[in-house]
Write a protein that holds these residues in place. Structure first.
Motif, PDB file in Angstrom:
ATOM      1  N   ALA A   8       0.836  -1.206   0.000  1.00 44.61           N
ATOM      2  CA  ALA A   8       0.000   0.000   0.000  1.00 44.61           C
ATOM      3  C   ALA A   8       0.870   1.255   0.000  1.00 44.61           C
ATOM      4  CB  ALA A   8      -0.942  -0.005   1.198  1.00 44.61           C
ATOM      5  N   TRP A   9       1.897   1.287   0.832  1.00 41.74           N
ATOM      6  CA  TRP A   9       2.780   2.455   0.882  1.00 41.74           C
ATOM      7  C   TRP A   9       3.535   2.634  -0.425  1.00 41.74           C
ATOM      8  CZ3 TRP A   9       2.296   6.489   3.653  1.00 41.74           C
ATOM      9  CH2 TRP A   9       1.745   6.411   4.936  1.00 41.74           C
ATOM     10  N   LYS A  10       3.956   1.544  -1.029  1.00 43.05           N
ATOM     11  CA  LYS A  10       4.669   1.630  -2.313  1.00 43.05           C
ATOM     12  C   LYS A  10       3.745   2.173  -3.391  1.00 43.05           C
ATOM     13  CE  LYS A  10       8.066   1.042  -5.180  1.00 43.05           C
ATOM     14  NZ  LYS A  10       9.133   2.013  -5.240  1.00 43.05           N
ATOM     15  N   SER A  11       2.501   1.741  -3.398  1.00 37.81           N
ATOM     16  CA  SER A  11       1.534   2.240  -4.370  1.00 37.81           C
ATOM     17  C   SER A  11       1.301   3.734  -4.192  1.00 37.81           C
ATOM     18  CB  SER A  11       0.205   1.495  -4.244  1.00 37.81           C
ATOM     19  OG  SER A  11       0.358   0.162  -4.618  1.00 37.81           O
ATOM     20  N   LEU A  12       1.151   4.154  -2.945  1.00 39.47           N
ATOM     21  CA  LEU A  12       0.956   5.577  -2.660  1.00 39.47           C
ATOM     22  C   LEU A  12       2.184   6.379  -3.070  1.00 39.47           C
ATOM     23  CD1 LEU A  12      -0.749   7.844  -1.500  1.00 39.47           C
ATOM     24  CD2 LEU A  12       0.170   7.264   0.755  1.00 39.47           C
ATOM     25  N   HIS A  13       3.365   5.853  -2.778  1.00 43.94           N
ATOM     26  CA  HIS A  13       4.620   6.505  -3.144  1.00 43.94           C
ATOM     27  C   HIS A  13       4.698   6.703  -4.656  1.00 43.94           C
ATOM     28  CE1 HIS A  13       8.989   6.384  -4.118  1.00 43.94           C
ATOM     29  NE2 HIS A  13       9.062   7.202  -3.073  1.00 43.94           N
ATOM     30  N   GLU A  14       4.363   5.686  -5.410  1.00 46.53           N
ATOM     31  CA  GLU A  14       4.408   5.776  -6.866  1.00 46.53           C
ATOM     32  C   GLU A  14       3.389   6.772  -7.384  1.00 46.53           C
ATOM     33  OE1 GLU A  14       4.089   1.836  -8.468  1.00 46.53           O
ATOM     34  OE2 GLU A  14       6.025   1.232  -7.622  1.00 46.53           O
ATOM     35  N   TRP A  15       2.180   6.793  -6.789  1.00 47.35           N
ATOM     36  CA  TRP A  15       1.135   7.723  -7.211  1.00 47.35           C
ATOM     37  C   TRP A  15       1.595   9.165  -6.999  1.00 47.35           C
ATOM     38  CZ3 TRP A  15      -1.779  11.494  -4.789  1.00 47.35           C
ATOM     39  CH2 TRP A  15      -2.834  12.004  -5.529  1.00 47.35           C
ATOM     40  N   VAL A  16       2.192   9.443  -5.844  1.00 46.79           N
ATOM     41  CA  VAL A  16       2.666  10.799  -5.556  1.00 46.79           C
ATOM     42  C   VAL A  16       3.730  11.206  -6.570  1.00 46.79           C
ATOM     43  CG1 VAL A  16       3.956  12.225  -3.907  1.00 46.79           C
ATOM     44  CG2 VAL A  16       2.058  10.789  -3.110  1.00 46.79           C
ATOM     45  N   HIS A  17       4.648  10.325  -6.879  1.00 46.42           N
ATOM     46  CA  HIS A  17       5.696  10.657  -7.844  1.00 46.42           C
ATOM     47  C   HIS A  17       5.125  10.859  -9.246  1.00 46.42           C
ATOM     48  CE1 HIS A  17       9.475  10.703  -5.641  1.00 46.42           C
ATOM     49  NE2 HIS A  17       8.838   9.913  -4.797  1.00 46.42           N
ATOM     50  N   LEU A  18       4.112  10.104  -9.597  1.00 49.75           N
ATOM     51  CA  LEU A  18       3.463  10.321 -10.888  1.00 49.75           C
ATOM     52  C   LEU A  18       2.799  11.689 -10.939  1.00 49.75           C
ATOM     53  CD1 LEU A  18       1.901   6.803 -11.519  1.00 49.75           C
ATOM     54  CD2 LEU A  18       3.727   7.897 -12.825  1.00 49.75           C
ATOM     55  N   GLN A  19       2.158  12.076  -9.842  1.00 48.48           N
ATOM     56  CA  GLN A  19       1.529  13.390  -9.791  1.00 48.48           C
ATOM     57  C   GLN A  19       2.580  14.494  -9.899  1.00 48.48           C
ATOM     58  OE1 GLN A  19      -1.770  13.567 -10.079  1.00 48.48           O
ATOM     59  NE2 GLN A  19      -1.673  11.336 -10.013  1.00 48.48           N
ATOM     60  N   LEU A  20       3.692  14.321  -9.214  1.00 44.63           N
ATOM     61  CA  LEU A  20       4.769  15.309  -9.280  1.00 44.63           C
ATOM     62  C   LEU A  20       5.330  15.419 -10.698  1.00 44.63           C
ATOM     63  CD1 LEU A  20       6.610  14.534  -5.932  1.00 44.63           C
ATOM     64  CD2 LEU A  20       5.151  16.520  -6.440  1.00 44.63           C
ATOM     65  N   ASP A  21       5.438  14.304 -11.379  1.00 44.58           N
ATOM     66  CA  ASP A  21       5.894  14.330 -12.774  1.00 44.58           C
ATOM     67  C   ASP A  21       4.907  15.090 -13.652  1.00 44.58           C
ATOM     68  OD1 ASP A  21       8.199  12.903 -12.243  1.00 44.58           O
ATOM     69  OD2 ASP A  21       7.344  10.969 -12.873  1.00 44.58           O
ATOM     70  N   ARG A  22       3.605  14.859 -13.437  1.00 44.89           N
ATOM     71  CA  ARG A  22       2.583  15.553 -14.219  1.00 44.89           C
ATOM     72  C   ARG A  22       2.634  17.057 -13.967  1.00 44.89           C
ATOM     73  NH1 ARG A  22      -2.956  13.105 -13.000  1.00 44.89           N
ATOM     74  NH2 ARG A  22      -3.575  14.292 -14.827  1.00 44.89           N
ATOM     75  N   ILE A  23       2.885  17.450 -12.720  1.00 42.45           N
ATOM     76  CA  ILE A  23       3.009  18.879 -12.379  1.00 42.45           C
ATOM     77  C   ILE A  23       4.235  19.463 -13.067  1.00 42.45           C
ATOM     78  CG2 ILE A  23       3.503  20.495 -10.513  1.00 42.45           C
ATOM     79  CD1 ILE A  23       1.842  18.552  -8.688  1.00 42.45           C
ATOM     80  N   GLU A  24       5.340  18.756 -12.988  1.00 44.67           N
ATOM     81  CA  GLU A  24       6.583  19.226 -13.599  1.00 44.67           C
ATOM     82  C   GLU A  24       6.433  19.419 -15.103  1.00 44.67           C
ATOM     83  OE1 GLU A  24      10.882  17.264 -14.245  1.00 44.67           O
ATOM     84  OE2 GLU A  24      10.227  17.334 -12.157  1.00 44.67           O
TER      85      GLU A  24
END
Length: 62
Positions: A8-24
């Motif tokens: 669950a934590w790994k999934s959340l971690h990946e989701w946050v990084h994907l969102q950060l990439d989309r923002i960037e």
């Protein structure tokens, strides 16, 4: 249970990084990425869209 928590934590971690990439990449705005995706069925808008139209005045203290 420990494996489920790690997954669950790994999934959340990946989701946050994907969102950060989309923002960037300027595909989305930061508030859009991390603002809850709450949907108003009566007005057919997300809470983010409603807040954006009102220049995020929904977030101010009364």
């Amino acid at each position: 249970m420990e494996q489920a928590q790690r997954t669950a934590w790994k999934s959340l971690h990946e989701w946050v990084h994907l969102q950060l990439d989309r923002i960037e990449q300027k595909h989305i705005e930061p508030m859009e990425a991390f603002f809850p995706y709450l949907y108003d069925l009566q007005n057919t808008h997300t809470l983010y869209e409603k807040a954006k139209v009102q220049n995020f005045k929904l977030l101010e203290n009364p």
